[in-house]
Design a protein around this motif. Sequence first.
Motif, short mmCIF file in Angstrom:
data_model
loop_
_atom_site.label_atom_id
_atom_site.label_comp_id
_atom_site.label_asym_id
_atom_site.label_seq_id
_atom_site.Cartn_x
_atom_site.Cartn_y
_atom_site.Cartn_z
N THR A 94 0.82 -1.09 0.07
CA THR A 94 0.18 -0.06 0.16
C THR A 94 0.74 1.42 0.08
O THR A 94 0.63 2.34 -0.76
N LEU A 95 1.91 1.19 0.78
CA LEU A 95 2.93 2.52 0.72
C LEU A 95 3.56 2.75 -0.69
O LEU A 95 3.57 3.77 -1.13
N GLU A 96 3.89 1.55 -1.27
CA GLU A 96 4.44 1.56 -2.39
C GLU A 96 3.38 2.37 -3.33
O GLU A 96 3.82 3.04 -4.17
N PHE A 97 2.19 1.73 -3.48
CA PHE A 97 1.11 2.32 -4.23
C PHE A 97 1.11 3.66 -4.06
O PHE A 97 0.92 4.51 -5.00
N LEU A 98 0.77 4.02 -2.88
CA LEU A 98 0.45 5.41 -2.62
C LEU A 98 1.39 6.61 -2.74
O LEU A 98 1.33 7.40 -3.45
N ALA A 99 2.76 6.08 -2.42
CA ALA A 99 3.87 7.05 -2.60
C ALA A 99 4.25 7.16 -3.98
O ALA A 99 4.99 8.13 -4.67
N SER A 100 3.80 6.31 -5.06
CA SER A 100 4.35 6.33 -6.39
C SER A 100 3.04 7.04 -7.17
O SER A 100 3.51 7.58 -8.06
N ARG A 101 2.26 7.59 -6.48
CA ARG A 101 1.00 8.42 -7.21
C ARG A 101 0.68 9.57 -6.48
O ARG A 101 0.32 10.61 -6.97
#
Length: 232
Positions: free
Chosen positions: A118-125
Amino acid sequence: MHTLDISRIKAVTIDLDDTLWPVWPTITRAEEVVAEWLRERAPATAAAYPDSRSLRRIRERIELERPELRADLSAMRRESIRAALIESGDDPALAEPAFDIFFAERQNVVLFEDALETLEFLASRYPLVAISNGNADLQRIGLGRFFKAALSAQGFGVGKPDARIFHAGAQQAGHAAQAVLHVGDDQRLDVEGALNAGMQTAWINMDARPWELEAKPHAEVTSLAQLCAILR
């Protein structure tokens, strides 16, 4: 059915404890480590406060006696250890190293299984900012790379649900509050606080709790993975 307007989201703020990891197993383990440390160095205190439960009781008592410390959980914990030492006739100077032991173990969190993805997903966007009333240290935990900034009640001076800390989080993210989604597990501190600050909100409800407040979140999810699915 959610009412989240994804097109408005330009940044995300997120709670830490009980949103990215379960906090009480971590706190209990840290308290037990302190109790063991005290057995070797402050035996009278260890006899009076032998375990996590007893250490937590004195911490709760100090919270009632010292309400000015409620925005600084580190100071609250340190002063509760100091009070236990003083009451037991041990050296109060041991409060500092005992707290250091607690604080180091407090950072040894076990993430929810979908938290890292989730952190990877959010931080990439989105610019991602942590807003917490706790004293977790993202750098020591190893998650600092995902966050543009991190705000704590201790460092900022006021905590959630005060709108000021949410507005500061939005400012750190570089957007107006209306363009920010706040994600958290606490109905009053996270959802109501962020709504009053003008943000959209996503409530993380992993235990099927009923909603108890009048104002409602824009989205309710049972996992972080479900939040990602909504935002895709």
